[in-house]
Write a protein that holds these residues in place. Structure first.
Motif, PDB file in Angstrom:
ATOM      1  N   LEU A 174       0.629  -1.170   0.038  1.00 27.56           N
ATOM      2  CA  LEU A 174      -0.017  -0.074  -0.013  1.00 27.56           C
ATOM      3  C   LEU A 174       1.069   1.329  -0.031  1.00 27.56           C
ATOM      4  N   SER A 175       2.059   1.371   0.723  1.00 29.55           N
ATOM      5  CA  SER A 175       2.900   2.321   0.663  1.00 29.55           C
ATOM      6  C   SER A 175       3.692   2.632  -0.651  1.00 29.55           C
ATOM      7  N   ILE A 176       3.690   1.474  -1.379  1.00 31.50           N
ATOM      8  CA  ILE A 176       4.261   1.757  -2.886  1.00 31.50           C
ATOM      9  C   ILE A 176       3.178   2.294  -3.784  1.00 31.50           C
ATOM     10  N   TYR A 177       2.005   1.637  -3.393  1.00 30.93           N
ATOM     11  CA  TYR A 177       0.631   2.481  -4.164  1.00 30.93           C
ATOM     12  C   TYR A 177       0.509   3.905  -3.947  1.00 30.93           C
ATOM     13  N   GLU A 178       0.493   4.112  -2.716  1.00 39.09           N
ATOM     14  CA  GLU A 178       0.750   5.533  -2.056  1.00 39.09           C
ATOM     15  C   GLU A 178       1.743   6.332  -2.828  1.00 39.09           C
ATOM     16  N   PHE A 179       2.791   5.814  -2.745  1.00 39.61           N
ATOM     17  CA  PHE A 179       3.933   6.747  -3.496  1.00 39.61           C
ATOM     18  C   PHE A 179       3.636   6.780  -4.998  1.00 39.61           C
ATOM     19  N   GLY A 180       3.112   5.943  -5.678  1.00 37.77           N
ATOM     20  CA  GLY A 180       2.923   6.003  -7.093  1.00 37.77           C
ATOM     21  C   GLY A 180       1.575   7.152  -7.156  1.00 37.77           C
ATOM     22  N   LEU A 181       0.482   6.824  -6.202  1.00 35.09           N
ATOM     23  CA  LEU A 181      -0.257   8.284  -6.434  1.00 35.09           C
ATOM     24  C   LEU A 181       0.195   9.608  -6.261  1.00 35.09           C
ATOM     25  N   TRP A 182       1.166   9.701  -5.324  1.00 30.12           N
ATOM     26  CA  TRP A 182       1.631  10.798  -4.958  1.00 30.12           C
ATOM     27  C   TRP A 182       2.504  11.485  -6.117  1.00 30.12           C
TER      28      TRP A 182
END
Length: 411
Positions: free
Chosen positions: A205-213
């Protein structure tokens, strides 16, 4: 400028630890290749070792960034360096018990590089923690100069080790460098947050969150994509095409290739040292200008295609590449929050390794029916044209923003 930075205890030990650790990394990579060829005599098996050094970054690179943003970085880096020591000693022990096999080399190499997936983004993310904003350009330059100098120095150390002790003791030196790195890291004084508990699901989820950011950060998004594109166009023509071209032009291709790499390394170091005297705050324009000079070097030796012009072209590449590299690192440090820094550098590393792999595969296929010279010219022109295009777009945007600001101000 550099003297003042060196007096800073944190920066001094950070640079020493990074340089020593880099020496261990390069020696380890060479030792695995040498031993693989000694054990098998096969170019295919030796290539397998090279793949074992790149695949971990594609598999674990992004997770390494999450770990770097989750745990206190000093403790994490020390633990990872200590993990590498028994792996080095295991290779030595297997050798002396006549139990060292190719599968054992593959496994050990894979594990070492997997540790690097977690170590490298965490280590790179420490630099903003030990520097002020106005020191960062010079500190990045010093770091790249130290690591580049180590890379140039390593072949000399490797030849001495081979002639004096044999390839197996590359690993002895490697183990010692990692212990020295631990000592340097232990001297750092960092103010860090405690570890944040994360499950495997939370890591993804942290990787996904960074992708969104990153989608909402146009400068960084463009930086990552353009880096992938540029490195893809550069890797094969620089690493493989250059050597093959020299073999077409001279009977002393290996000596010439080594000489070109030496000149290139010297120019990169000199550029790294000089740049901070002229540029205190790098921006996207500097990055694109660096890429333009980089591409012009490739295009130059592709068009003229003579040995002396390869040296001139490599000087241009040696000027452009560090400008682009330092600009990229500075922009990441500038625009990425400290809590996301590890993921930013791991994403950058994964893109670089993916681009390298794709370049070697696709250009290798293209070289079967296209001349090396044509590939060089095409790659150089594509880098130059895209750099000019994006530079013009960037300048137009900056001009438009300034115009809007003036209109708003006059109101």
């Amino acid at each position: 400028m550099y003297k003042m930075l060196w007096k800073n205890r944190n920066i001094r030990f950070y640079l020493l630890g990074g340089g020593i650790s880099r020496l261990g990394d390069v020696l380890t990579g060479m030792a695995f290749l040498f031993l693989a060829y000694e054990l098998t005599g096969s170019k295919l098996h030796t290539t397998g070792i090279a793949l074992a050094e790149t695949i971990p970054y594609l598999l674990f690179g992004l997770i390494g960034g999450v770990v770097a943003d989750t745990f206190p970085r000093k403790k994490l880096l020390i633990s990872l360096d200590l993990l590498r020591v028994p792996l080095m000693l295991a290779v030595i022990a297997l050798h002396y018990f006549n139990a060292l096999t190719y599968p054992a080399l593959i496994i050990n190499s894979f594990l070492i590089q997997t540790i690097g997936c977690f170590f490298n983004p965490a280590h790179r993310a420490v630099l903003p923690m030990v520097t002020k904003d106005d020191e960062r350009a010079s500190a990045n330059s010093m770091y790249d100069t130290v690591t580049r100098g180590i890379t140039i120095l390593t072949p000399v150390i490797a030849i001495w080790l081979l002639n004096t002790f044999g390839v197996i003791h590359f690993f002895t030196v490697d183990a010692f460098t990692y212990l020295l790195s631990v000592w340097c890291l232990s001297k750092l004084y960092l103010i860090e947050s405690p570890a944040r508990k994360k499950t495997l699901k939370m890591m993804f989820l942290s990787i996904y969150e960074f992708g969104l950011w990153i989608k909402k950060a146009p400068t960084l998004r463009m930086l990552f994509l353009f880096t992938f594109y540029t490195v893809f166009l550069n890797t094969w023509v620089w690493q493989v095409g250059l050597l093959l071209s020299l073999s077409e032009l001279s009977l002393h291709s290996e000596e010439l290739y080594s000489g070109i790499q030496g000149v290139f390394g010297g120019v990169v170091i000199l550029t790294n040292l000089i740049l901070p005297s002229f540029i205190k705050n790098f921006n996207l324009r500097h990055y694109l200008v660096g890429a333009l000079i980089w591409g012009s070097g490739i295009c130059y030796y592709g068009l003229l295609y003579e040995v002396e012009h390869f040296f001139i072209g490599c000087i241009l590449v040696g000027i452009g590449l560090p400008i682009a590299s330092l600009s990229r690192v500075y922009l990441i440090q500038k625009y990425v929050p400290e809590s996301k820094m590890g993921r930013a550098f791991s994403t950058n590393a994964v893109l670089l390794y993916a681009s390298n792999t794709l370049s070697l595969v696709l250009y290798g296929l293209l070289s079967t029916f296209m001349t090396i010279r044509l590939l060089m010219i095409g790659s150089g022109l594509m880098i130059m044209m895209s750099s000019i295009t994006f530079l013009l777009i960037h300048l137009m945007k900056v001009t438009e923003l300034r115009r809007r600001f003036m209109v708003h101000f006059l109101k």
